[in-house]
Design a protein around this motif. Structure first.
Motif, short mmCIF file in Angstrom:
data_model
loop_
_atom_site.label_atom_id
_atom_site.label_comp_id
_atom_site.label_asym_id
_atom_site.label_seq_id
_atom_site.Cartn_x
_atom_site.Cartn_y
_atom_site.Cartn_z
N ASP A 1 -14.54 1.69 -43.64
CA ASP A 1 -14.28 0.25 -43.64
C ASP A 1 -14.21 -0.25 -42.21
OD1 ASP A 1 -13.30 -2.33 -43.86
OD2 ASP A 1 -12.00 -1.86 -45.55
N MET A 2 -15.26 -0.93 -41.76
CA MET A 2 -15.31 -1.42 -40.39
C MET A 2 -14.28 -2.52 -40.16
SD MET A 2 -16.68 -1.04 -37.43
CE MET A 2 -16.86 -1.93 -35.88
N ASN A 3 -14.04 -3.35 -41.18
CA ASN A 3 -13.05 -4.41 -41.02
C ASN A 3 -11.66 -3.82 -40.79
OD1 ASN A 3 -14.93 -6.47 -41.35
ND2 ASN A 3 -14.71 -6.46 -43.58
N ASP A 4 -11.34 -2.73 -41.47
CA ASP A 4 -10.06 -2.06 -41.27
C ASP A 4 -9.97 -1.47 -39.87
OD1 ASP A 4 -7.50 -0.97 -42.35
OD2 ASP A 4 -8.52 0.95 -42.02
N ALA A 5 -11.09 -0.89 -39.41
CA ALA A 5 -11.12 -0.32 -38.05
C ALA A 5 -10.92 -1.41 -37.01
CB ALA A 5 -12.44 0.40 -37.84
N ARG A 6 -11.50 -2.57 -37.23
CA ARG A 6 -11.33 -3.68 -36.27
C ARG A 6 -9.88 -4.13 -36.23
NH1 ARG A 6 -15.66 -6.92 -34.77
NH2 ARG A 6 -14.29 -8.73 -35.00
N ALA A 7 -9.24 -4.15 -37.39
CA ALA A 7 -7.86 -4.63 -37.44
C ALA A 7 -6.91 -3.70 -36.69
CB ALA A 7 -7.42 -4.77 -38.90
N ALA B 1 -18.18 -1.35 -31.18
CA ALA B 1 -17.25 -0.23 -31.37
C ALA B 1 -15.82 -0.74 -31.38
CB ALA B 1 -17.44 0.81 -30.28
N ALA B 2 -15.05 -0.33 -32.39
CA ALA B 2 -13.62 -0.62 -32.45
C ALA B 2 -12.89 0.61 -31.92
CB ALA B 2 -13.21 -0.91 -33.90
N VAL B 3 -12.14 0.43 -30.79
CA VAL B 3 -11.55 1.57 -30.11
C VAL B 3 -10.07 1.33 -29.83
CG1 VAL B 3 -13.76 2.14 -29.03
CG2 VAL B 3 -12.13 0.70 -27.81
N THR B 4 -9.34 2.43 -29.65
CA THR B 4 -7.96 2.34 -29.19
C THR B 4 -7.95 2.38 -27.66
OG1 THR B 4 -7.64 4.73 -29.22
CG2 THR B 4 -7.21 3.54 -31.27
N ARG B 5 -6.81 2.06 -27.09
CA ARG B 5 -6.74 2.02 -25.62
C ARG B 5 -6.87 3.41 -24.99
NH1 ARG B 5 -1.88 0.00 -27.27
NH2 ARG B 5 -2.48 -2.01 -26.38
N ASP B 6 -6.64 4.47 -25.78
CA ASP B 6 -6.80 5.82 -25.22
C ASP B 6 -8.16 6.43 -25.54
OD1 ASP B 6 -6.24 6.03 -27.89
OD2 ASP B 6 -4.73 7.61 -27.69
N GLY B 7 -9.12 5.59 -26.02
CA GLY B 7 -10.50 6.04 -26.13
C GLY B 7 -10.91 6.58 -27.48
N VAL B 8 -10.09 6.44 -28.51
CA VAL B 8 -10.48 6.91 -29.84
C VAL B 8 -11.33 5.83 -30.52
CG1 VAL B 8 -9.65 7.62 -32.12
CG2 VAL B 8 -8.41 8.32 -30.06
N ILE B 9 -12.49 6.23 -31.02
CA ILE B 9 -13.37 5.31 -31.73
C ILE B 9 -12.94 5.28 -33.19
CG2 ILE B 9 -15.75 4.80 -32.41
CD1 ILE B 9 -16.68 6.27 -29.93
N ASP C 1 -7.51 -1.64 -30.52
CA ASP C 1 -6.97 -2.34 -29.35
C ASP C 1 -8.05 -3.16 -28.66
OD1 ASP C 1 -4.32 -1.22 -29.58
OD2 ASP C 1 -5.18 0.67 -28.84
N ARG C 2 -9.27 -2.69 -28.76
CA ARG C 2 -10.38 -3.40 -28.10
C ARG C 2 -11.63 -3.31 -28.97
NH1 ARG C 2 -11.40 -2.07 -21.94
NH2 ARG C 2 -12.68 -3.94 -22.26
N ILE C 3 -12.49 -4.30 -28.83
CA ILE C 3 -13.81 -4.29 -29.45
C ILE C 3 -14.84 -4.32 -28.32
CG2 ILE C 3 -15.40 -5.43 -31.02
CD1 ILE C 3 -12.92 -4.39 -32.40
#
Length: 334
Positions: A169-175, A297-305, A178-180
């Protein structure tokens, strides 16, 4: 029974290749064998206004000059592999030899058959083809715009295939991100370049109604199935042999128009016919791969995609071959 678990298996194919005893298509010599050369379009898109073969036919040792008019009704168009999960697909017919219009530089227009290679090459240059150049399409992005001319008249546009591949679910990943991050990436066009170019020897046995083809191919059984479809004959009447193959890289997984034409020539002339592609032909007539991807790409601030979305536009060439869509679809899906 010999156990194979935890055993080092000795390779058996290396020695003949390393000692120069490999057997490739061009090494094959059949009794009374002829040699074919291919007349190709120099244009990416053009209307054929005339083809004159009389001068070529009069050349020494020329046995036959074959054009689209000579094989009308003898063979079906080349097959294209359908893609499972495609939302949209429309494919123009891919002729063995061009008749009214050529759609890519290097498209086969005629074949010349002679007793020797050089004689076939000389006669090939004597085939006179008149062209009326038409606008060419070189940018797939522009080709999709409404104002761009449709290349194949029987199609509603230049879009051949649309496929959607996804999981999660890309929408869930976006939510949760931390960054897009967004970017556009170009995968430049590249072409397979096997050390051994494409080649075939066809030998028809009328007594047993058996067509045998030695082909530089990675998929001999697929070739037999597709040839049976094109020739409208049972697979049992076609035998495909793959000798040593000097590289493929995907290029030799296709049924090429030259293979069909050479097989048909052998059946018509009832003599073996060989065609070995030249290096410039190999560079010109093979469809290169290349595509553009708009990536998010929906990513966290520590680099997890957490999620990845890619919209890819790929140039599938003038005609969609069996595996034309494989590189972009595989790239999008993996």
């Amino acid at each position: 029974m010999m156990p194979y678990t935890h055993q080092s298996l000795k390779r058996f194919e290396d020695e003949p290749l390393l000692t120069g005893r490999g057997a490739f298509v061009d090494d094959l010599v059949r009794p009374d064998m002829l040699v074919a050369a291919v007349v190709r379009s120099p244009h990416a898109h053009a209307r054929i206004t005339s083809i004159r073969t009389a001068t070529a036919r009069a050349r020494p040792s020329v046995v036959e000059v074959m054009t689209a008019d000579d094989i009308a009704g003898d063979v079906r168009p080349l097959p294209a592999l359908t893609r499972e999960g495609a939302e949209y697909m429309t494919l123009p017919e891919h002729p063995v030899l061009a008749s009214d219009v050529v759609y890519y530089a290097g498209q086969p227009v005629a074949l010349v058959v002679a007793e020797q290679h050089q004689q076939a090459q000389d006669a090939m240059e004597a085939v006179e083809v008149d062209y009326e150049p038409l606008p060419a399409t070189i940018d797939p992005q522009l080709a999709l715009t409404p104002e761009h001319p449709t290349i194949h008249a029987e199609m509603q546009g230049n879009l051949a295939l649309r496929a959607r591949i996804g999981r999660g679910d890309m929408n869930d990943a976006r939510a949760q991100a931390d960054r897009i991050l967004r970017g556009r990436f170009e995968s430049p066009r590249l072409s397979a370049l096997p050390l051994e170019t494409r080649g075939i020897v066809a030998d028809y046995d009328p007594g047993h109604d058996q067509l045998t083809l030695w082909m530089s191919t990675q998929v001999p059984y697929r070739m037999r199935t597709q040839l049976a479809d094109v020739f409208v004959r049972p697979p049992q009447g076609i035998r495909v042999i793959a000798p040593d193959v000097g590289g493929g890289f995907g290029q030799k997984m296709e049924l090429w128009p030259e293979y069909v034409a050479v097989g048909l020539l052998s059946m018509k002339l009832r003599r073996p016919v060989k065609w070995i592609e030249g290096r410039m032909e190999n560079l010109q007539a093979y469809h290169s791969r290349g595509f553009t991807g708009e990536v998010e790409a929906a990513v966290t601030r520590d680099g997890v995609i957490l999620g990845l979305r890619c919209q890819m536009v790929a140039d599938l060439g003038a005609f969609m071959m069996s595996f034309s869509a494989a590189p972009p679809v595989n790239s999008d899906g993996h």
